[in-house]
Design a protein around this motif. Sequence first.
Motif, PDB file in Angstrom:
ATOM      1  N   TYR A   1       0.842  -1.202   0.000  1.00  0.00           N
ATOM      2  CA  TYR A   1       0.000   0.000   0.000  1.00  0.00           C
ATOM      3  C   TYR A   1       0.860   1.228   0.000  1.00  0.00           C
ATOM      4  O   TYR A   1       0.728   2.073  -0.867  1.00  0.00           O
ATOM      5  CB  TYR A   1      -1.023   0.014   1.129  1.00  0.00           C
ATOM      6  CG  TYR A   1      -0.594  -0.587   2.425  1.00  0.00           C
ATOM      7  CD1 TYR A   1      -0.820  -1.928   2.701  1.00  0.00           C
ATOM      8  CD2 TYR A   1       0.022   0.189   3.388  1.00  0.00           C
ATOM      9  CE1 TYR A   1      -0.437  -2.483   3.905  1.00  0.00           C
ATOM     10  CE2 TYR A   1       0.398  -0.352   4.592  1.00  0.00           C
ATOM     11  CZ  TYR A   1       0.179  -1.689   4.851  1.00  0.00           C
ATOM     12  OH  TYR A   1       0.573  -2.219   6.027  1.00  0.00           O
TER      13      TYR A   1
ATOM     14  N   ILE B   1       9.599  -2.557   1.667  1.00  0.00           N
ATOM     15  CA  ILE B   1       9.856  -1.549   2.701  1.00  0.00           C
ATOM     16  C   ILE B   1      11.367  -1.403   2.948  1.00  0.00           C
ATOM     17  O   ILE B   1      11.897  -0.286   2.990  1.00  0.00           O
ATOM     18  CB  ILE B   1       9.109  -1.904   4.006  1.00  0.00           C
ATOM     19  CG1 ILE B   1       7.593  -1.886   3.756  1.00  0.00           C
ATOM     20  CG2 ILE B   1       9.496  -0.957   5.135  1.00  0.00           C
ATOM     21  CD1 ILE B   1       6.753  -2.478   4.868  1.00  0.00           C
TER      22      ILE B   1
ATOM     23  N   ASP C   1      18.911 -10.863   3.735  1.00  0.00           N
ATOM     24  CA  ASP C   1      17.582 -11.269   3.266  1.00  0.00           C
ATOM     25  C   ASP C   1      17.640 -12.752   2.906  1.00  0.00           C
ATOM     26  O   ASP C   1      18.681 -13.255   2.457  1.00  0.00           O
ATOM     27  CB  ASP C   1      17.172 -10.448   2.021  1.00  0.00           C
ATOM     28  CG  ASP C   1      15.678 -10.562   1.745  1.00  0.00           C
ATOM     29  OD1 ASP C   1      14.980  -9.550   1.913  1.00  0.00           O
ATOM     30  OD2 ASP C   1      15.214 -11.663   1.376  1.00  0.00           O
TER      31      ASP C   1
ATOM     32  N   ASP D   1       7.523  -0.183  16.713  1.00  0.00           N
ATOM     33  CA  ASP D   1       6.163   0.122  16.262  1.00  0.00           C
ATOM     34  C   ASP D   1       5.268  -1.102  16.448  1.00  0.00           C
ATOM     35  O   ASP D   1       4.066  -1.023  16.232  1.00  0.00           O
ATOM     36  CB  ASP D   1       6.186   0.516  14.775  1.00  0.00           C
ATOM     37  CG  ASP D   1       4.818   0.985  14.287  1.00  0.00           C
ATOM     38  OD1 ASP D   1       4.233   1.864  14.957  1.00  0.00           O
ATOM     39  OD2 ASP D   1       4.316   0.454  13.278  1.00  0.00           O
TER      40      ASP D   1
HETATM   41  P1  NAD Z   1       8.105  -7.912   1.395  1.00  0.00           P
HETATM   42  O1  NAD Z   1       7.478  -9.259   1.273  1.00  0.00           O
HETATM   43  O2  NAD Z   1       8.177  -7.016   0.215  1.00  0.00           O
HETATM   44  O3  NAD Z   1       9.602  -8.084   1.961  1.00  0.00           O
HETATM   45  C1  NAD Z   1       9.954  -8.970   2.981  1.00  0.00           C
HETATM   46  C2  NAD Z   1      11.392  -9.374   2.760  1.00  0.00           C
HETATM   47  O4  NAD Z   1      11.787 -10.159   3.888  1.00  0.00           O
HETATM   48  C3  NAD Z   1      11.564 -10.256   1.508  1.00  0.00           C
HETATM   49  O5  NAD Z   1      12.605  -9.726   0.705  1.00  0.00           O
HETATM   50  C4  NAD Z   1      11.902 -11.617   2.067  1.00  0.00           C
HETATM   51  O6  NAD Z   1      12.766 -12.371   1.250  1.00  0.00           O
HETATM   52  C5  NAD Z   1      12.575 -11.233   3.382  1.00  0.00           C
HETATM   53  N1  NAD Z   1      12.641 -12.329   4.337  1.00  0.00           N
HETATM   54  C6  NAD Z   1      11.763 -13.342   4.542  1.00  0.00           C
HETATM   55  N2  NAD Z   1      12.228 -14.159   5.504  1.00  0.00           N
HETATM   56  C7  NAD Z   1      13.425 -13.658   5.895  1.00  0.00           C
HETATM   57  C8  NAD Z   1      14.396 -14.067   6.840  1.00  0.00           C
HETATM   58  N3  NAD Z   1      14.243 -15.190   7.549  1.00  0.00           N
HETATM   59  N4  NAD Z   1      15.505 -13.309   6.988  1.00  0.00           N
HETATM   60  C9  NAD Z   1      15.684 -12.190   6.245  1.00  0.00           C
HETATM   61  N5  NAD Z   1      14.800 -11.751   5.331  1.00  0.00           N
HETATM   62  C10 NAD Z   1      13.687 -12.479   5.157  1.00  0.00           C
HETATM   63  O7  NAD Z   1       7.349  -7.221   2.603  1.00  0.00           O
HETATM   64  P2  NAD Z   1       7.288  -5.665   2.945  1.00  0.00           P
HETATM   65  O8  NAD Z   1       6.111  -5.069   2.278  1.00  0.00           O
HETATM   66  O9  NAD Z   1       8.625  -5.056   2.751  1.00  0.00           O
HETATM   67  O10 NAD Z   1       6.917  -5.731   4.503  1.00  0.00           O
HETATM   68  C11 NAD Z   1       7.811  -6.310   5.434  1.00  0.00           C
HETATM   69  C12 NAD Z   1       7.068  -6.559   6.733  1.00  0.00           C
HETATM   70  O11 NAD Z   1       6.723  -5.308   7.324  1.00  0.00           O
HETATM   71  C13 NAD Z   1       5.704  -7.258   6.558  1.00  0.00           C
HETATM   72  O12 NAD Z   1       5.836  -8.671   6.537  1.00  0.00           O
HETATM   73  C14 NAD Z   1       4.920  -6.805   7.749  1.00  0.00           C
HETATM   74  O13 NAD Z   1       5.077  -7.749   8.796  1.00  0.00           O
HETATM   75  C15 NAD Z   1       5.599  -5.492   8.151  1.00  0.00           C
HETATM   76  N6  NAD Z   1       4.702  -4.334   7.993  1.00  0.00           N
HETATM   77  C16 NAD Z   1       4.493  -3.527   9.055  1.00  0.00           C
HETATM   78  C17 NAD Z   1       3.678  -2.425   8.938  1.00  0.00           C
HETATM   79  C18 NAD Z   1       3.448  -1.472  10.091  1.00  0.00           C
HETATM   80  O14 NAD Z   1       2.524  -0.643  10.031  1.00  0.00           O
HETATM   81  N7  NAD Z   1       4.252  -1.538  11.143  1.00  0.00           N
HETATM   82  C19 NAD Z   1       3.047  -2.155   7.712  1.00  0.00           C
HETATM   83  C20 NAD Z   1       3.303  -3.000   6.635  1.00  0.00           C
HETATM   84  C21 NAD Z   1       4.131  -4.083   6.774  1.00  0.00           C
END
Ligand code: NAD
Length: 349
Positions: free
Chosen positions: A102, A157, A176, A261
Amino acid sequence: MNTPKIFFFDSKPYDIEFFDRANKKPGYNIKYYEGRLNSDSVKLVKGFNTICIFVNDLVTKTMLKSLLENGVKLIALRSAGYNNIDLKAVYRNIHIVRVPAYSPHAVAEHAVALMLTLNRKIHKAYYRTHENNFTLNGLLGFDLYGKTAGVIGTGQIGKVVIDILNGFKMKVLAHDASPDNAYAKKNNFKYVSLKTLYRESDVITLHCPLNKSTYHLINDDSISMMKDGVMIINTGRGGIIDSKALIQGLKSNKIGYAGLDVYEEESDYFFEDFSNVVLEDDVLARLLTFNNVIITSHQAFFTKEALSKIAETTLSNIEDFFAGKILQNEICYKCGNKKCLRKLNGRCF
Ligand code: NAD
């Protein structure tokens, strides 16, 4: 197919505002409900074929059974993360859609806001000057310029965070599970092992999902490998950090700052007002006593742009489901991502 009848859990005034705006054209029947999805409220969904839920509404095996008994065909998540869903239980049983992207900028900018606030002690300065106290003692920060940032998780992110930190001219190390080496090459950062990242980083920021491999990734062991006085930022999910280990690290000054957060037991508290009640969670209460810890209640996503996109994507996910279209944003048990979405008639199962 039927038309959507949506029961909307955990609705807040801002959800209603943005969903009502996005729903002007499709004009779906949406019943907003302030409470969470639980064993009592699940009974209210009778007559609705869709539920719309957020990060702290848990879909367990038992909950799924009740939802199916009440005629629910689709679960529409208003979030990207889906660690609140028992994926084994839902597999082959119900369709679940989410909002995979988003505004990565919203979350990344909040992570950096936590970094800057903690470092330059803006939270303390704000109160001081309001009391006509214009002293600087205790407000000393450090230049981010030239320091090393460790970014765990370089998805949507994590990549925006890296972009911002590159702007500060920090040295960026990343880790990653599926490194994007081409992106690293173009964007001036290096993938390293977790050990190296822990050992060399002045600031560590978490942007991976919560899953089996990341549960309590930050624990006594990993903290012991970090630099003295390290800053830890978590906008990922609470369970990535063992909160008790974090408290030990803060008490021993191994950890110099923590910006959180998310919190592993946040579902009991976040998004609600407990200002007239005594906190029963001793771990959260202890974390709140540290003057080098800032806790925000899962607000990193909370921008106008993100709320608009969440509402639009959720309604379009629901529309696609009821139109029998391919569900681009369906969650699949097998891989948990969109790569396997088109196995059979556009469904992942
Ligand atoms: P994304 O799927 O684009 O990226 C996640 C990354 O983490 C991927 O590149 C994946 O390969 C990597 N990953 C998975 N397992 C791993 C591990 N064991 N070690 C290292 N890297 C690993 O997701 P995104 O959109 O970037 O979001 C990341 C996280 O942020 C979401 O899963 C969610 O939990 C969190 N989030 C929090 C908020 C908030 O308001 N605080 C909002 C949105 C997302």
